[in-house]
Scaffold this motif. Sequence first.
Motif, PDB file in Angstrom:
ATOM      1  N   VAL A  79       0.864  -1.172   0.000  1.00 52.77           N
ATOM      2  CA  VAL A  79       0.000   0.000   0.000  1.00 52.77           C
ATOM      3  C   VAL A  79       0.904   1.226   0.000  1.00 52.77           C
ATOM      4  CG1 VAL A  79      -1.939  -1.107   1.167  1.00 52.77           C
ATOM      5  CG2 VAL A  79      -0.177   0.009   2.517  1.00 52.77           C
ATOM      6  N   ASP A 101       1.645  -4.625   2.791  1.00 53.50           N
ATOM      7  CA  ASP A 101       0.276  -4.724   3.295  1.00 53.50           C
ATOM      8  C   ASP A 101       0.116  -6.045   4.035  1.00 53.50           C
ATOM      9  OD1 ASP A 101      -2.449  -4.818   3.735  1.00 53.50           O
ATOM     10  OD2 ASP A 101      -3.011  -4.420   1.656  1.00 53.50           O
ATOM     11  N   CYS A 102      -0.113  -5.984   5.325  1.00 51.29           N
ATOM     12  CA  CYS A 102      -0.268  -7.200   6.134  1.00 51.29           C
ATOM     13  C   CYS A 102      -1.706  -7.399   6.593  1.00 51.29           C
ATOM     14  CB  CYS A 102       0.688  -7.165   7.323  1.00 51.29           C
ATOM     15  SG  CYS A 102       2.406  -7.354   6.817  1.00 51.29           S
ATOM     16  N   ASP A 103      -2.666  -6.755   5.916  1.00 54.70           N
ATOM     17  CA  ASP A 103      -4.072  -6.911   6.289  1.00 54.70           C
ATOM     18  C   ASP A 103      -4.599  -8.316   6.022  1.00 54.70           C
ATOM     19  OD1 ASP A 103      -4.315  -4.359   7.262  1.00 54.70           O
ATOM     20  OD2 ASP A 103      -5.288  -3.549   5.464  1.00 54.70           O
ATOM     21  N   PHE A 104      -4.017  -9.014   5.060  1.00 50.81           N
ATOM     22  CA  PHE A 104      -4.528 -10.333   4.674  1.00 50.81           C
ATOM     23  C   PHE A 104      -3.466 -11.414   4.819  1.00 50.81           C
ATOM     24  CE2 PHE A 104      -6.751  -7.085   2.224  1.00 50.81           C
ATOM     25  CZ  PHE A 104      -8.036  -7.283   2.688  1.00 50.81           C
ATOM     26  N   ASP A 142       0.636 -12.379   6.879  1.00 40.42           N
ATOM     27  CA  ASP A 142       1.910 -11.808   7.308  1.00 40.42           C
ATOM     28  C   ASP A 142       2.857 -11.712   6.116  1.00 40.42           C
ATOM     29  OD1 ASP A 142       3.916 -10.746   8.765  1.00 40.42           O
ATOM     30  OD2 ASP A 142       4.020 -12.353  10.244  1.00 40.42           O
ATOM     31  N   ASN A 143       2.537 -10.809   5.220  1.00 42.91           N
ATOM     32  CA  ASN A 143       3.304 -10.649   3.991  1.00 42.91           C
ATOM     33  C   ASN A 143       4.708 -10.135   4.235  1.00 42.91           C
ATOM     34  OD1 ASN A 143       1.194 -11.461   2.117  1.00 42.91           O
ATOM     35  ND2 ASN A 143       0.138  -9.669   2.906  1.00 42.91           N
ATOM     36  N   ASP A 153      -0.309  -3.598  -5.630  1.00 44.30           N
ATOM     37  CA  ASP A 153      -1.474  -3.477  -4.758  1.00 44.30           C
ATOM     38  C   ASP A 153      -2.302  -4.769  -4.843  1.00 44.30           C
ATOM     39  OD1 ASP A 153      -4.071  -3.010  -6.490  1.00 44.30           O
ATOM     40  OD2 ASP A 153      -2.491  -1.794  -7.429  1.00 44.30           O
ATOM     41  N   ALA A 154      -3.063  -5.046  -3.798  1.00 44.96           N
ATOM     42  CA  ALA A 154      -3.784  -6.320  -3.679  1.00 44.96           C
ATOM     43  C   ALA A 154      -4.753  -6.543  -4.844  1.00 44.96           C
ATOM     44  CB  ALA A 154      -4.528  -6.368  -2.348  1.00 44.96           C
TER      45      ALA A 154
END
Length: 108
Positions: A9, A25-28, A30-31, A99-100
Amino acid sequence: MQRIKIPVVIGKNRLRGNSIGAMVDCDFGDNLQTLRRILRDEALAADVDPTQAWMVDAVRVILRLYEESLVAWQENRDGTVGHLFEAAFPSGQSLLVGDARTLALIRA
């Protein structure tokens, strides 16, 4: 070739004051850990000691390369639907950074 997706992000980075830049981005998931694992494995395969300082710098470099490629893409989108940065490693692994929403369009 194994392709690993790393979502990012763009936003204010707490570690850089008010600077705006790319962050994992670790929302989805543990990237960030996934990225660190890949970088560590590549370093070890190249006989490089992945110290904490080395790891911080390696993650920063990947994010900076993504930011630079994003700026270049934004200057000339040429009818494309999104932007990805790909980093290929000697092991045959490849990082897809973006981006996702764009990553979701890609079959890895």
